[in-house]
Every structure is written in C-alpha cells, then in structure tokens.
Design an enzyme around this catalytic site. Structure first.
Site, PDB file in Angstrom:
ATOM      1  N   CYS A   1      49.462  36.627  34.744  1.00  0.00           N
ATOM      2  CA  CYS A   1      50.232  35.382  34.709  1.00  0.00           C
ATOM      3  C   CYS A   1      50.990  35.252  33.389  1.00  0.00           C
ATOM      4  O   CYS A   1      50.384  35.062  32.339  1.00  0.00           O
ATOM      5  CB  CYS A   1      49.256  34.221  34.924  1.00  0.00           C
ATOM      6  SG  CYS A   1      49.828  32.630  34.359  1.00  0.00           S
TER       7      CYS A   1
ATOM      8  N   CYS B   1      50.588  31.971  31.374  1.00  0.00           N
ATOM      9  CA  CYS B   1      49.259  31.919  30.738  1.00  0.00           C
ATOM     10  C   CYS B   1      49.298  32.579  29.367  1.00  0.00           C
ATOM     11  O   CYS B   1      48.775  32.055  28.393  1.00  0.00           O
ATOM     12  CB  CYS B   1      48.209  32.617  31.601  1.00  0.00           C
ATOM     13  SG  CYS B   1      48.016  31.893  33.232  1.00  0.00           S
TER      14      CYS B   1
END
Length: 108
Positions: free
Chosen positions: A33, A36
C-alpha cells in the site's frame, strides 16, 4: 517499517493485550500500500509527540482475523482504542490532521 515507538503486531493474543488498556492507535497497513508508506513517517512522529499513547501497526495480510473483526476494508485505516474499546471514530486514508484530532480525543 516501524518508526519511533510504533510496535508491529502479528499475533491476535498480543494485539488484544496491547489494546486492552489506555489510549491506543492501531495502524492497519499493507506492505503493498503506497499511501501507508507515505504516512508512516508522520505516524512515527505522532508516536514521539504523544508518548503516552501506544502506537501499533498491523499488517492486514499477516493478521487477517483482527482486520476482519474490526471491519477494516481500506488501507491505511487507523482504529483508536480507549481502555480496550474500539472507538466509533476511525480514520480511513492518510488524513493525519484527523488522526491527530482522534489521538487528542482518546488521551483525556
């Protein structure tokens, strides 16, 4: 991956223990991700600023049971706990201002 005082947890028993008391921020993330990774340094800084709050990182691929239980569907998702209870207010995505407001809310 972890910065500052952020603890990575991949065990449901340890997760329960670490979220059972006090103010806790749980960062549900995934290694794949991008957002993230982008917010990780900011989360690290917040963990240093709010040293009275426990910061935990959970890789959703390693700890699917907890992610499912808490209905985490997008990464990153920040779930705030106070004295063992997940708060209704959670931050989905990289809104760090909103996260900081949430952190202030669980400290009192």
């Amino acid at each position: 991956m972890a910065h500052g005082k952020v603890i990575e947890v991949d065990n449901p028993v340890i997760f329960k223990a670490l979220t059972s008391s006090g103010p806790v921020v749980v960062d549900f993330f995934a290694t794949w991700c991008g957002p993230c990774k982008a917010v990780a340094p900011v989360v690290g800084k917040l963990s240093e600023t709010y040293s009275d709050v426990r910061f935990i990182q959970v890789d959703v691929d390693k700890l699917k049971t907890v992610a499912t239980e808490l209905e985490v569907r997008a990464m990153p998702t920040f779930v705030l706990f106070k004295d063992g209870k997940a708060q209704e207010k959670r931050v989905v995505g990289g809104n760090m201002k909103e996260l900081e407001e949430g952190i202030k809310g669980i400290r009192s």
